[in-house]
Design an enzyme around this catalytic site. Structure first.
Site, PDB file in Angstrom:
ATOM      1  N   LYS A   1      56.446  48.567  40.997  1.00 52.30           N
ATOM      2  CA  LYS A   1      56.329  47.252  40.345  1.00 52.30           C
ATOM      3  C   LYS A   1      55.490  47.354  39.076  1.00 52.30           C
ATOM      4  O   LYS A   1      55.873  46.853  38.023  1.00 52.30           O
ATOM      5  CB  LYS A   1      55.656  46.252  41.297  1.00 52.30           C
ATOM      6  CG  LYS A   1      55.222  44.972  40.610  1.00 52.30           C
ATOM      7  CD  LYS A   1      54.424  44.069  41.505  1.00 52.30           C
ATOM      8  CE  LYS A   1      52.974  44.407  41.646  1.00 52.30           C
ATOM      9  NZ  LYS A   1      52.037  43.762  40.725  1.00 52.30           N
ATOM     10  N   ASN A   2      54.336  48.018  39.174  1.00 50.88           N
ATOM     11  CA  ASN A   2      53.404  48.024  38.045  1.00 50.88           C
ATOM     12  C   ASN A   2      53.884  48.886  36.884  1.00 50.88           C
ATOM     13  O   ASN A   2      53.257  48.922  35.824  1.00 50.88           O
ATOM     14  CB  ASN A   2      52.011  48.440  38.503  1.00 50.88           C
ATOM     15  CG  ASN A   2      51.368  47.337  39.328  1.00 50.88           C
ATOM     16  OD1 ASN A   2      51.885  46.215  39.361  1.00 50.88           O
ATOM     17  ND2 ASN A   2      50.274  47.646  40.000  1.00 50.88           N
TER      18      ASN A   2
ATOM     19  N   ARG B   1      50.419  37.837  36.341  1.00 52.71           N
ATOM     20  CA  ARG B   1      49.448  38.401  35.416  1.00 52.71           C
ATOM     21  C   ARG B   1      50.118  39.282  34.352  1.00 52.71           C
ATOM     22  O   ARG B   1      49.776  39.266  33.182  1.00 52.71           O
ATOM     23  CB  ARG B   1      48.441  39.222  36.243  1.00 52.71           C
ATOM     24  CG  ARG B   1      47.590  40.180  35.470  1.00 52.71           C
ATOM     25  CD  ARG B   1      46.446  39.493  34.785  1.00 52.71           C
ATOM     26  NE  ARG B   1      45.695  40.422  33.965  1.00 52.71           N
ATOM     27  CZ  ARG B   1      44.645  40.087  33.253  1.00 52.71           C
ATOM     28  NH1 ARG B   1      44.216  38.860  33.242  1.00 52.71           N
ATOM     29  NH2 ARG B   1      44.019  40.971  32.519  1.00 52.71           N
TER      30      ARG B   1
ATOM     31  N   ARG C   1      56.032  39.821  46.072  1.00 54.66           N
ATOM     32  CA  ARG C   1      55.822  40.174  44.656  1.00 54.66           C
ATOM     33  C   ARG C   1      55.838  41.675  44.459  1.00 54.66           C
ATOM     34  O   ARG C   1      56.130  42.154  43.361  1.00 54.66           O
ATOM     35  CB  ARG C   1      54.453  39.669  44.183  1.00 54.66           C
ATOM     36  CG  ARG C   1      54.308  38.191  44.210  1.00 54.66           C
ATOM     37  CD  ARG C   1      52.935  37.827  43.771  1.00 54.66           C
ATOM     38  NE  ARG C   1      52.902  37.919  42.324  1.00 54.66           N
ATOM     39  CZ  ARG C   1      52.277  37.075  41.549  1.00 54.66           C
ATOM     40  NH1 ARG C   1      51.586  36.096  42.074  1.00 54.66           N
ATOM     41  NH2 ARG C   1      52.313  37.210  40.257  1.00 54.66           N
TER      42      ARG C   1
ATOM     43  N   CYS D   1      47.535  37.106  40.898  1.00 53.16           N
ATOM     44  CA  CYS D   1      46.847  37.018  42.182  1.00 53.16           C
ATOM     45  C   CYS D   1      45.390  36.625  41.983  1.00 53.16           C
ATOM     46  O   CYS D   1      44.801  36.879  40.940  1.00 53.16           O
ATOM     47  CB  CYS D   1      46.894  38.369  42.883  1.00 53.16           C
ATOM     48  SG  CYS D   1      48.508  38.776  43.499  1.00 53.16           S
TER      49      CYS D   1
ATOM     50  N   ASP E   1      44.237  49.005  44.250  1.00 50.59           N
ATOM     51  CA  ASP E   1      45.421  48.418  44.907  1.00 50.59           C
ATOM     52  C   ASP E   1      45.647  48.983  46.309  1.00 50.59           C
ATOM     53  O   ASP E   1      46.420  48.414  47.086  1.00 50.59           O
ATOM     54  CB  ASP E   1      46.683  48.648  44.053  1.00 50.59           C
ATOM     55  CG  ASP E   1      46.625  47.881  42.743  1.00 50.59           C
ATOM     56  OD1 ASP E   1      45.761  47.008  42.606  1.00 50.59           O
ATOM     57  OD2 ASP E   1      47.459  48.170  41.862  1.00 50.59           O
TER      58      ASP E   1
ATOM     59  N   ARG F   1      39.995  37.419  35.548  1.00 51.51           N
ATOM     60  CA  ARG F   1      40.783  38.502  34.925  1.00 51.51           C
ATOM     61  C   ARG F   1      40.969  38.174  33.452  1.00 51.51           C
ATOM     62  O   ARG F   1      42.035  37.734  33.022  1.00 51.51           O
ATOM     63  CB  ARG F   1      42.124  38.672  35.651  1.00 51.51           C
ATOM     64  CG  ARG F   1      41.936  39.164  37.078  1.00 51.51           C
ATOM     65  CD  ARG F   1      43.237  39.355  37.803  1.00 51.51           C
ATOM     66  NE  ARG F   1      43.955  40.549  37.395  1.00 51.51           N
ATOM     67  CZ  ARG F   1      45.125  40.899  37.912  1.00 51.51           C
ATOM     68  NH1 ARG F   1      45.699  40.159  38.824  1.00 51.51           N
ATOM     69  NH2 ARG F   1      45.725  41.997  37.497  1.00 51.51           N
TER      70      ARG F   1
HETATM   71  C1  EPZ Z   1      46.799  46.454  36.629  1.00 47.84           C
HETATM   72  O1  EPZ Z   1      46.249  45.175  36.366  1.00 47.84           O
HETATM   73  C2  EPZ Z   1      47.686  46.283  37.838  1.00 47.84           C
HETATM   74  N1  EPZ Z   1      48.730  45.312  37.547  1.00 47.84           N
HETATM   75  C3  EPZ Z   1      46.866  45.838  39.029  1.00 47.84           C
HETATM   76  O2  EPZ Z   1      47.715  45.788  40.164  1.00 47.84           O
HETATM   77  C4  EPZ Z   1      45.761  46.856  39.276  1.00 47.84           C
HETATM   78  O3  EPZ Z   1      44.943  46.406  40.321  1.00 47.84           O
HETATM   79  C5  EPZ Z   1      44.928  47.061  38.012  1.00 47.84           C
HETATM   80  O4  EPZ Z   1      45.794  47.416  36.902  1.00 47.84           O
HETATM   81  C6  EPZ Z   1      43.876  48.143  38.160  1.00 47.84           C
HETATM   82  O5  EPZ Z   1      44.484  49.351  38.500  1.00 47.84           O
HETATM   83  C7  EPZ Z   1      49.812  45.690  36.885  1.00 47.84           C
HETATM   84  O6  EPZ Z   1      49.962  46.834  36.463  1.00 47.84           O
HETATM   85  C8  EPZ Z   1      50.872  44.682  36.705  1.00 47.84           C
HETATM   86  P1  EPZ Z   1      43.051  46.108  34.209  1.00 47.84           P
HETATM   87  P2  EPZ Z   1      45.507  44.884  34.983  1.00 47.84           P
HETATM   88  O7  EPZ Z   1      43.284  45.489  32.890  1.00 47.84           O
HETATM   89  O8  EPZ Z   1      46.213  45.590  33.897  1.00 47.84           O
HETATM   90  C9  EPZ Z   1      38.864  43.833  33.572  1.00 47.84           C
HETATM   91  C10 EPZ Z   1      48.668  44.879  42.114  1.00 47.84           C
HETATM   92  O9  EPZ Z   1      48.166  44.562  43.215  1.00 47.84           O
HETATM   93  N2  EPZ Z   1      39.404  43.414  32.279  1.00 47.84           N
HETATM   94  O10 EPZ Z   1      42.983  47.597  34.314  1.00 47.84           O
HETATM   95  O11 EPZ Z   1      45.318  43.435  34.900  1.00 47.84           O
HETATM   96  C11 EPZ Z   1      39.591  43.139  34.714  1.00 47.84           C
HETATM   97  O12 EPZ Z   1      39.108  41.847  34.924  1.00 47.84           O
HETATM   98  C12 EPZ Z   1      47.954  44.525  40.823  1.00 47.84           C
HETATM   99  O13 EPZ Z   1      49.752  45.454  41.993  1.00 47.84           O
HETATM  100  C13 EPZ Z   1      38.594  42.721  31.410  1.00 47.84           C
HETATM  101  O14 EPZ Z   1      37.431  42.425  31.697  1.00 47.84           O
HETATM  102  O15 EPZ Z   1      44.117  45.586  35.273  1.00 47.84           O
HETATM  103  C14 EPZ Z   1      39.359  44.092  35.856  1.00 47.84           C
HETATM  104  O16 EPZ Z   1      38.100  43.844  36.404  1.00 47.84           O
HETATM  105  C15 EPZ Z   1      46.774  43.649  41.028  1.00 47.84           C
HETATM  106  N3  EPZ Z   1      39.120  42.318  30.195  1.00 47.84           N
HETATM  107  C16 EPZ Z   1      39.371  45.454  35.178  1.00 47.84           C
HETATM  108  O17 EPZ Z   1      39.107  45.197  33.790  1.00 47.84           O
HETATM  109  C17 EPZ Z   1      40.399  42.631  29.835  1.00 47.84           C
HETATM  110  O18 EPZ Z   1      40.809  42.254  28.730  1.00 47.84           O
HETATM  111  C18 EPZ Z   1      40.671  46.220  35.327  1.00 47.84           C
HETATM  112  O19 EPZ Z   1      41.733  45.469  34.815  1.00 47.84           O
HETATM  113  C19 EPZ Z   1      41.213  43.347  30.730  1.00 47.84           C
HETATM  114  C20 EPZ Z   1      40.689  43.735  31.950  1.00 47.84           C
END
Ligand code: EPZ
Length: 419
Positions: free
Chosen positions: A22-23, A92, A398, A116, A306, A121
């Site tokens: 998915k991701n 998201r 999802r 979610c 995850d 986020r």
């Molecule tokens: C991706 O989310 C995945 N989603 C998530 O999977 C996964 O948990 C996550 O990466 C971490 O591996 C998809 O790929 C669709 P991040 P993403 O930006 O891109 C903070 C699942 O269950 N952050 O790496 O949103 C954020 O709040 C989902 O399949 C900021 O502060 O993750 C988090 O604490 C859930 N500012 C951390 O960084 C920003 O601008 C990691 O987020 C962006 C992120």
């Protein structure tokens, strides 16, 4: 309201082909918007989030059809640049369309994404990085308006944290931009490699994906191609957890073992036998398993956030006391109270969870509050004594393709109830 009804206690055995990720599929679909003409994505998982991505493409004027795990996109005439709030709120990852739409049209209008409930986020890193690429961004009444008057211009971007989504957005925006873009402290997740591989097959010049520094040389245009979505490493982790809760023996086919090394290492520490021939994982779990030392969720190649919930479900009946530190999301323990309803002994304090293994879990009525927590409840229920009804199935849908059919094929007693 749909529920999954699971009669626990059946040992899972057999082999299963792991679904496409998915991701990865979601950013790849955004990437298709940049390719002229037709792109074919095979092994595309049949998931509600994937259908939402197709609807976003349609809204932007790009044809997107989906059949037999194959998504076909055709960008002829795709000139749209506005994504409606309703679609943005659905997931998201709608945010990765921001980079792709900007790359294609030089402007974009969208709102904050949904997704979610894992705690705050923000998208500040996405916005800051896009500004560095020459995008002017303003916000009013929850709508974000972006224009790049002089086009996307290459830049050196130092991410404060290796955000997966921000890395993807920069790649998508910069791939057809002017000059060279360097992303430092880029996310190294396998899904980033997959996005770069698709874009490169379409004619892009991206090097270093999978490493901390990614170099993108802007090209004039991209063309369509055929591409297979990578296997879902988190679905693989979920099957491993179900093998652990049921004392089962599973062969997971079509997975890259290297991508899930941090997870297989934990199952091995629990006492499972794991064997990884080429493109598959065989796991055999004789119960009871053992508790493990501290698990800390980290960006790749660390232990993936995850997989935290599904591994916790397996640890709930492991002998001894285990600890988890959730370092990526602030609020990713909503499955704990539900596991406790099933008899688990788990206590959380802030980002830490202490799991004291119990001899068995019992069936109960439980509620999924988000995707991976929901999968953890299913894994727990498969090994529990008696009947479990899991509601909130829309979250599980999802990320997992017909989860009841997949586990059913491995010997589980699981069905979906409607109403
Ligand atoms: C991706 O989310 C995945 N989603 C998530 O999977 C996964 O948990 C996550 O990466 C971490 O591996 C998809 O790929 C669709 P991040 P993403 O930006 O891109 C903070 C699942 O269950 N952050 O790496 O949103 C954020 O709040 C989902 O399949 C900021 O502060 O993750 C988090 O604490 C859930 N500012 C951390 O960084 C920003 O601008 C990691 O987020 C962006 C992120």
């Amino acid at each position: 309201m749909q529920r999954l009804i699971i009669k626990g206690g059946k040992r899972l055995c057999g082999e299963i082909k792991v679904q496409g990720a998915k991701n990865s599929a979601l950013p790849l679909l955004a990437g298709c918007l940049l390719a002229e003409g037709r792109t074919v994505l095979t092994r595309c998982p049949e998931l509600s989030d994937v259908f939402t991505a197709c609807r976003i493409l349609n809204e932007l004027g790009c044809k997107c059809s989906f059949r037999d795990n194959t998504a076909v996109t055709d960008t002829s005439g795709a000139e749209g640049f506005c994504i409606s709030e309703a679609l943005m709120r659905e997931m998201r990852s709608s945010i990765v369309f921001m980079g792709a739409v900007l790359g294609r049209t030089g402007k974009c209008e969208l709102s904050y994404p949904g997704g979610c409930e894992l705690g705050p986020r923000p998208i500040d890193m996405h916005i800051t990085a896009l500004r560095q690429l020459g995008v002017k961004i303003s916000e009013e009444h929850g709508r974000i308006s972006c224009v790049c008057p002089k086009g996307i211009r290459g830049a050196v971007i130092d991410l404060p944290f290796p955000s997966v989504g921000a890395t993807e957005n920069i790649m998508l925006a910069a791939v057809c931009g002017e000059g060279e873009t360097l992303i430092r402290n880029a996310a190294r997740e396998p899904e980033i490699r997959d996005l770069a591989a698709l874009l490169n097959r379409c004619g892009a010049d991206i090097r270093g994906a999978g490493c901390s520094t990614i170099r993108i040389n802007g090209v004039k245009s991209l063309h369509g191609c055929e591409y297979e979505v990578m296997p879902d490493r988190i679905a693989a982790a979920t099957y491993m957890a179900a093998a652990a809760t049921t004392g089962g023996e599973l062969g997971l086919l079509g997975v890259n073992c290297e991508d899930v090394r941090a997870v297989t290492a934990v199952f091995e520490e629990m006492g499972a036998a794991v064997y990884c021939p080429e493109n598959s994982i065989f796991i055999s779990c004789a119960r009871p398993l053992r508790a493990v030392r501290m698990i800390r969720t980290m960006p790749y190649p660390g232990f993936p956030t995850d997989a935290q919930a599904v591994v916790m479900a397996a640890l709930a009946t492991a002998r001894g006391s285990s600890m988890i530190a959730e370092n990526i999301f602030e609020c990713r323990y909503r499955h704990v109270d539900e596991l406790v309803r099933m008899g688990a002994d788990i206590k959380t304090s802030g980002r830490t969870a202490v799991i004291q293994g119990v001899s068995r879990l019992y069936g109960a009525n439980v509620m999924a509050h988000e995707l991976r927590g929901g999968a953890a409840l299913v894994a727990a229920a498969l090994g529990a004594e008696g009947m479990t009804a899991v509601s909130g199935v829309q979250y599980i849908d999802r990320g997992y393709e017909q989860i009841e059919r997949a586990f059913g094929s491995l010997g589980a007693d699981i069905r979906r109830a409607f109403g």
